[in-house]
Design an enzyme around this catalytic site. Structure first.
Site, PDB file in Angstrom:
ATOM      1  CG  HIS A  61      -9.236   0.161  -0.286  1.00 48.04           C
ATOM      2  ND1 HIS A  61      -8.621  -0.090   0.926  1.00 48.04           N
ATOM      3  CD2 HIS A  61     -10.575   0.149  -0.024  1.00 48.04           C
ATOM      4  CE1 HIS A  61      -9.549  -0.227   1.871  1.00 48.04           C
ATOM      5  NE2 HIS A  61     -10.738  -0.076   1.319  1.00 48.04           N
ATOM      6  CG  ASP A 106      -5.099   2.399   1.064  1.00 45.01           C
ATOM      7  OD1 ASP A 106      -6.056   1.611   0.980  1.00 45.01           O
ATOM      8  OD2 ASP A 106      -3.958   2.046   1.422  1.00 45.01           O
ATOM      9  CG  MET A 124      -8.471   7.125   2.817  1.00 45.51           C
ATOM     10  SD  MET A 124      -7.648   7.080   4.413  1.00 45.51           S
ATOM     11  CE  MET A 124      -6.711   5.554   4.243  1.00 45.51           C
ATOM     12  CG  HIS A 157      -3.926  -1.546  -1.557  1.00 45.81           C
ATOM     13  ND1 HIS A 157      -5.042  -2.306  -1.847  1.00 45.81           N
ATOM     14  CD2 HIS A 157      -4.288  -0.745  -0.522  1.00 45.81           C
ATOM     15  CE1 HIS A 157      -6.021  -1.983  -1.012  1.00 45.81           C
ATOM     16  NE2 HIS A 157      -5.595  -1.038  -0.204  1.00 45.81           N
ATOM     17  CB  SER A 211      -0.896   0.006   1.236  1.00 47.65           C
ATOM     18  OG  SER A 211      -1.419   1.310   1.413  1.00 47.65           O
ATOM     19  CG  MET A 253     -11.604  -2.891   5.405  1.00 52.39           C
ATOM     20  SD  MET A 253     -10.141  -2.468   4.424  1.00 52.39           S
ATOM     21  CE  MET A 253      -9.090  -1.664   5.644  1.00 52.39           C
ATOM     22  CG  MET A 289     -11.302   3.152   2.432  1.00 54.98           C
ATOM     23  SD  MET A 289      -9.719   3.140   3.287  1.00 54.98           S
ATOM     24  CE  MET A 289      -8.624   3.215   1.885  1.00 54.98           C
ATOM     25  CG  ASP A 309      -6.172  -2.964   3.221  1.00 56.20           C
ATOM     26  OD1 ASP A 309      -5.066  -2.733   3.754  1.00 56.20           O
ATOM     27  OD2 ASP A 309      -6.810  -2.123   2.560  1.00 56.20           O
TER      28      ASP A 309
END
Ligand code: DX5
Ligand code: ZN
Length: 215
Positions: free
Chosen positions: A64, A33, A35, A31, A6, A135, A66, A173
């Protein structure tokens, strides 16, 4: 075991170089992330950064999301170069519509569940997705402790996938390192995400190889 380091734990001022470094170290995918400060109490990167980092590796980008409204951003992340897009079942948008939009862009869809969400929440989507992401920390921050009590959920989802004769991968994850990866193998995880465990390791190649060969 496939390993998806990540970028959340990389040096954000050098994301391109960091991506190339971890590619050379033997990562299977990258990966990323995303957000939004609403779905999780943190802000990270958006499509512009994903696009900027894209030329630094040929590895698949596992994005990913979020974010509260993933459906509104699928096209932007598709244009930025995502290969896999995962979004949370707990988001505000319709999962079926979101999966359809991801597929319409030729991208592999995945659905994610937070620690408090039961395994059965993803069952209606199992025949439509490429992967389920379980998660193993509360989403929002890197460097948290692995939640061992999420492993029964992995086993339950795996059993349902097998019962229906489907070919869906399970990704885990959060808090995955040399100390905890064995538990994910036992539960039937196919892909592990690791931020701190890879980027903060003295020897990332060794850390990735350890995770890949974990039994
Ligand atoms: C948490 C993120 C994870 C996190 C993993 O919200 O989804 O991908 O960065 O980092 P570590 O491996 O440090 O827990
Ligand atoms: Zn993640």
């Amino acid at each position: 075991m496939k390993v998806a380091p990540s970028l959340l734990s990389c040096d954000f001022a050098k994301m391109g170089e960091e991506t190339a470094r971890i590619d050379k170290a033997g990562a299977d995918m990258i990966h990323l992330d995303v957000m939004d400060g609403h779905f999780v109490p943190n802000l990270t990167i958006g499509p512009a950064i994903v696009k900027a980092v894209r030329p630094y590796t040929k590895l698949p980008f596992d994005v990913h999301l979020m974010i509260e409204h993933p459906l509104e951003y699928i096209d932007a992340f598709a244009d930025a170069g995502a290969d896999i897009i995962t979004f949370h079942v707990e988001c505000a948008d319709d999962p079926d519509k979101t999966i359809e939009r991801i597929k319409s862009r030729g991208i592999l869809p995945g659905i994610v569940i937070k620690p408090k969400t039961p395994a059965c929440a993803v069952f209606p989507y199992l025949d439509k997705v490429y992967m389920v992401l379980v998660m193993t920390v509360e989403p929002g921050f890197g460097g948290q402790s692995f939640m061992l009590d999420m492993m029964p959920k992995v086993t339950e989802i795996k059993a349902e996938i097998q019962k229906r004769g489907l070919d869906v991968l399970i990704e885990a994850d959060g808090g995955i390192s040399e100390q905890t990866v064995g538990e994910t193998v036992k539960a039937g995880v196919d892909i592990v995400v690791s931020g701190t465990g890879v980027f903060k390791a003295n020897d990332p190649a060794k850390a990735i190889a350890f995770l890949q060969n974990a039994v």
